[in-house]
Design a protein around this motif. Sequence first.
Motif, PDB file in Angstrom:
ATOM      1  N   ILE A   1       0.837  -1.188   0.000  1.00 19.87           N
ATOM      2  CA  ILE A   1       0.000   0.000   0.000  1.00 19.87           C
ATOM      3  C   ILE A   1       0.882   1.253   0.000  1.00 19.87           C
ATOM      4  CG2 ILE A   1      -1.976  -1.134   1.074  1.00 19.87           C
ATOM      5  CD1 ILE A   1      -1.023  -0.036   3.760  1.00 19.87           C
ATOM      6  N   ASN A   2       0.259   2.412  -0.044  1.00 16.94           N
ATOM      7  CA  ASN A   2       1.010   3.663  -0.034  1.00 16.94           C
ATOM      8  C   ASN A   2       0.475   4.542   1.082  1.00 16.94           C
ATOM      9  OD1 ASN A   2       2.056   6.215  -0.434  1.00 16.94           O
ATOM     10  ND2 ASN A   2       1.766   6.216  -2.651  1.00 16.94           N
ATOM     11  N   THR A   3       1.310   4.739   2.110  1.00 18.62           N
ATOM     12  CA  THR A   3       0.867   5.527   3.263  1.00 18.62           C
ATOM     13  C   THR A   3       1.743   6.758   3.482  1.00 18.62           C
ATOM     14  OG1 THR A   3       2.165   4.090   4.701  1.00 18.62           O
ATOM     15  CG2 THR A   3      -0.170   3.558   4.457  1.00 18.62           C
TER      16      THR A   3
ATOM     17  N   LEU B   1      -4.543  10.961   2.415  1.00 23.55           N
ATOM     18  CA  LEU B   1      -4.247  10.557   1.047  1.00 23.55           C
ATOM     19  C   LEU B   1      -3.400   9.275   0.987  1.00 23.55           C
ATOM     20  CD1 LEU B   1      -4.997  11.715  -1.723  1.00 23.55           C
ATOM     21  CD2 LEU B   1      -2.784  12.830  -1.799  1.00 23.55           C
ATOM     22  N   SER B   2      -3.742   8.356   1.830  1.00 23.71           N
ATOM     23  CA  SER B   2      -3.074   7.053   1.791  1.00 23.71           C
ATOM     24  C   SER B   2      -4.093   6.011   1.363  1.00 23.71           C
ATOM     25  CB  SER B   2      -2.530   6.697   3.173  1.00 23.71           C
ATOM     26  OG  SER B   2      -1.514   7.599   3.536  1.00 23.71           O
ATOM     27  N   THR B   3      -3.603   4.816   1.005  1.00 25.73           N
ATOM     28  CA  THR B   3      -4.532   3.734   0.706  1.00 25.73           C
ATOM     29  C   THR B   3      -5.408   3.538   1.944  1.00 25.73           C
ATOM     30  OG1 THR B   3      -2.674   2.679  -0.441  1.00 25.73           O
ATOM     31  CG2 THR B   3      -4.688   1.375  -0.181  1.00 25.73           C
ATOM     32  N   ARG B   4      -6.710   3.632   1.770  1.00 31.02           N
ATOM     33  CA  ARG B   4      -7.600   3.553   2.932  1.00 31.02           C
ATOM     34  C   ARG B   4      -7.609   2.140   3.513  1.00 31.02           C
ATOM     35  NH1 ARG B   4     -10.572   8.064   3.440  1.00 31.02           N
ATOM     36  NH2 ARG B   4      -9.873   9.530   1.888  1.00 31.02           N
ATOM     37  N   PRO B   5      -7.458   2.012   4.834  1.00 27.37           N
ATOM     38  CA  PRO B   5      -7.319   0.688   5.449  1.00 27.37           C
ATOM     39  C   PRO B   5      -8.421  -0.301   5.051  1.00 27.37           C
ATOM     40  CG  PRO B   5      -6.959   2.404   7.081  1.00 27.37           C
ATOM     41  CD  PRO B   5      -7.389   3.096   5.829  1.00 27.37           C
ATOM     42  N   GLU B   6      -9.627   0.199   4.848  1.00 26.39           N
ATOM     43  CA  GLU B   6     -10.732  -0.718   4.522  1.00 26.39           C
ATOM     44  C   GLU B   6     -10.457  -1.488   3.239  1.00 26.39           C
ATOM     45  OE1 GLU B   6     -10.956   2.500   5.146  1.00 26.39           O
ATOM     46  OE2 GLU B   6     -12.491   2.912   6.649  1.00 26.39           O
ATOM     47  N   ILE B   7      -9.701  -0.887   2.329  1.00 21.19           N
ATOM     48  CA  ILE B   7      -9.487  -1.534   1.021  1.00 21.19           C
ATOM     49  C   ILE B   7      -8.555  -2.751   1.147  1.00 21.19           C
ATOM     50  CG2 ILE B   7      -8.810  -1.176  -1.388  1.00 21.19           C
ATOM     51  CD1 ILE B   7      -9.554   1.774  -1.045  1.00 21.19           C
TER      52      ILE B   7
ATOM     53  N   VAL C   1      -8.961  11.467  -5.483  1.00 22.47           N
ATOM     54  CA  VAL C   1      -7.808  11.606  -6.381  1.00 22.47           C
ATOM     55  C   VAL C   1      -7.211  13.011  -6.228  1.00 22.47           C
ATOM     56  CG1 VAL C   1      -7.032  11.583  -8.776  1.00 22.47           C
ATOM     57  CG2 VAL C   1      -8.759   9.941  -8.022  1.00 22.47           C
ATOM     58  N   GLN C   2      -5.931  13.021  -5.915  1.00 24.35           N
ATOM     59  CA  GLN C   2      -5.194  14.295  -5.859  1.00 24.35           C
ATOM     60  C   GLN C   2      -4.722  14.574  -7.283  1.00 24.35           C
ATOM     61  OE1 GLN C   2      -4.433  15.948  -2.679  1.00 24.35           O
ATOM     62  NE2 GLN C   2      -4.054  17.614  -4.116  1.00 24.35           N
ATOM     63  N   TYR C   3      -5.359  15.508  -7.955  1.00 24.05           N
ATOM     64  CA  TYR C   3      -5.037  15.692  -9.372  1.00 24.05           C
ATOM     65  C   TYR C   3      -4.027  16.810  -9.617  1.00 24.05           C
ATOM     66  CZ  TYR C   3      -8.623  19.306  -8.780  1.00 24.05           C
ATOM     67  OH  TYR C   3      -9.347  20.382  -8.332  1.00 24.05           O
ATOM     68  N   HIS C   4      -3.631  17.486  -8.548  1.00 24.57           N
ATOM     69  CA  HIS C   4      -2.632  18.555  -8.704  1.00 24.57           C
ATOM     70  C   HIS C   4      -1.893  18.717  -7.383  1.00 24.57           C
ATOM     71  CE1 HIS C   4      -0.780  22.023 -10.496  1.00 24.57           C
ATOM     72  NE2 HIS C   4      -1.345  22.899  -9.685  1.00 24.57           N
TER      73      HIS C   4
ATOM     74  N   TYR D   1      -1.146  15.888   0.310  1.00 24.40           N
ATOM     75  CA  TYR D   1      -2.583  16.175   0.248  1.00 24.40           C
ATOM     76  C   TYR D   1      -2.852  17.679   0.265  1.00 24.40           C
ATOM     77  CZ  TYR D   1      -7.494  16.329   1.567  1.00 24.40           C
ATOM     78  OH  TYR D   1      -8.834  16.594   1.591  1.00 24.40           O
ATOM     79  N   HIS D   2      -3.635  18.118  -0.691  1.00 23.46           N
ATOM     80  CA  HIS D   2      -4.127  19.505  -0.718  1.00 23.46           C
ATOM     81  C   HIS D   2      -5.611  19.421  -1.049  1.00 23.46           C
ATOM     82  CE1 HIS D   2      -0.077  21.303  -0.765  1.00 23.46           C
ATOM     83  NE2 HIS D   2       0.250  20.263  -1.513  1.00 23.46           N
TER      84      HIS D   2
END
Lengths: 328, 373
Positions: free
Chosen positions: A91-93, A99-105, A247-250, A255-256
């Motif tokens: 995962i990516n934390t 903005l990390s892979t949500r634990p539920e997934i 989705v962080q698109y910019h 996280y913004h």
Amino acid sequence: MRCQIYGIGLNSICCLANLDIDLNEEYFLTVMSRSKVVIIKAKGVLTRDEVNQKKLIHMFNRGLCILTGQRNLKESLRILFNERDRVGIKINTLSGKMLSTRPEIPLSLAKFLEDCGIHQKNIIIWDRTNRELKNAKYRININRNSIKILGTDTQGVGYNSKLISHLNIGSLFSSIQSDFITSSISLAVLKDHGLAGVTASMKNYFGAIHNPNKYHDSNCNPFVAELFDTIYIKKKHKISILDGLIVQYHRGPSYHSKWAEKCETLIFGLDPVAADFVGWQIIEKLRAKHGIPSLKEEKREPIYLKTAEKMRLGKANMDEIEIIEEEI
Amino acid sequence: MNRRQFFKTTGGASILACSGMSSLLIDMHAFQEKANLSKVEALFYKKHPDREIECVLCPRFCKLGDKERGYCGVRENIGGTYYTLVYGKACSIHVDPIEKKPLFHFLPKSQALSIATAGCNVNCKFCQNWEISQVRPEQIHHIDFPPDSVVKSAKKNNCPVIAYTYSEPIVFYEYMVDTSKEARKKGIKNVVITGGHINPEPLEKLIEVVDSIKIDLKAFSQKFYTNYVRGELQPVLEAIKIVATSNVWLEIVYLVIPTLNDSTKEIRKMCKWILREVGPDIPLHFSRFHPMYLMKNLPPTPISTLIKVRDIALEEGIHYVYIGNVPGHMAENTFCPNCKKIVIERRGYQIQKNNLKDGRCKYCNHIIPGVWT
């Protein structure tokens, strides 16, 4: 016709899996055919930062069944993994809770793997550090007989001492990736990246090595592709799943809120290059929608995907990718 | 190794092994669970909107978002402020002869308390110290060794010199500068062993507090720097010029790697540049390469090559040209450029004879440049 092609390929994989033969060649043949990427959207899967478990399971069910051409989740996973596999869910934390892979997934995915016959002690959800995992709201679990959740920095884990030198890569690998697992799932967060352009399932493996900071020059090209091409990743990677709930698109990878959009999407692909390529297109659409220049205009398009295609790791060309989109 | 053998050898001590996984797990490369890193605001960076920063310490000019680290791996953007994570966090501490650096014209026979932290701002494929330079600080053991403790330790060990060395001291710039200031107060000199991949402004500030700098000029072509160093040549040349025109003593080391940077043409071109830009009196060391890190496919440099490149440098008019990593070679000695006699005789890191008197050749009274007392 499409289903037939995949049907043949995946039945073959299934047979190979039962015989416990290295799947890599078959996997390679699969990804080199027209690559399928499945986008599943589920309105209401994310409400006030809470994941609706029922909808999430439905998303997995549809995504994996469409991707593999199987009737249900269990069958879908059985053609990718066998019961003796030790499966890593990378995962990516890096970017904290928001903005990390949500634990539920990954926890849901781990449960599905268990249901298809993989012993829970052979499933590991992991990233670089326990600190980052905790910041992203994961509860560390190092219990020997259950699904493990831990970072490479856990005492007794660490990096394999063998330096892997491959093309422009020279790295030590997390022993989780090099030694523990036999099969790998890249469960990445889809987001913009100031240097790479896009970070998704391939770049997620930067978290599997000790020196990712050395591979961000020239838009991370060719490093992302060359890292994926190393023995510990290419041979073990089975499926890419992109977490596009937000989705962080910019201005990623951090996280913004003003450039983060709730998309409530999961993306599935056996071809990692194609999955990431499709993720890139989603980011470009969001940028266009909000009047932000494209990544190409900002001179940071993810050119590593083209490099990956040249290295025959998958497809980075819309003409050769079959996108199946479904809203549930 | 099968599972049974694995358990026999490891005793199933690790977490993964407890699960029955065959693996060779190396604790020495494990992060520290609660990494004891520093959080001292870095010097030489710019703040940008949206919590982004730009590091201007070295020519990489890393632009980083929140929670990202620079190429060096030891400086991190935390919420829009840039921090050094290795201030006072030494991972290597030794007492070395100054000749080991090598510095041949700087307080011969003196002992240098030598320190390093993790990290480097380039990634040389032939790095001799990659296990500390190419890792993040969490990945290796380090101790708390703040500037005042370094200075006390130098005093205690009778070291008149502190050397910032082994990895790349530019990446622990703040720690080095503060330690140097403390050291000066106690009469201890400071030497920096660096690749010179630094921007002019921080270098000029550094020069104010140190006494000698040895710069590794890794080749004389950008192509080599691109392919084997992952850095830029021009800033290194600029750094050499800045140091040469300051009061800080400069020596240059050139690691000669077979087939990659040992061509007669390249060496001659470099020597001409040194003569033109910094003069004939800057000591030039040609060091022998040994296969390491990502460059194990090449043999050690033949001695004949080292002799050849030294001859070129002497032909071009450089006065003090040494051969390094070849203990016992006659080119470890310092020869008077006037009378050609040996003024400092060395064997390895040992000084056998010192024929200098007040910085002059005792045979012909010729001035030998350097810092001798």
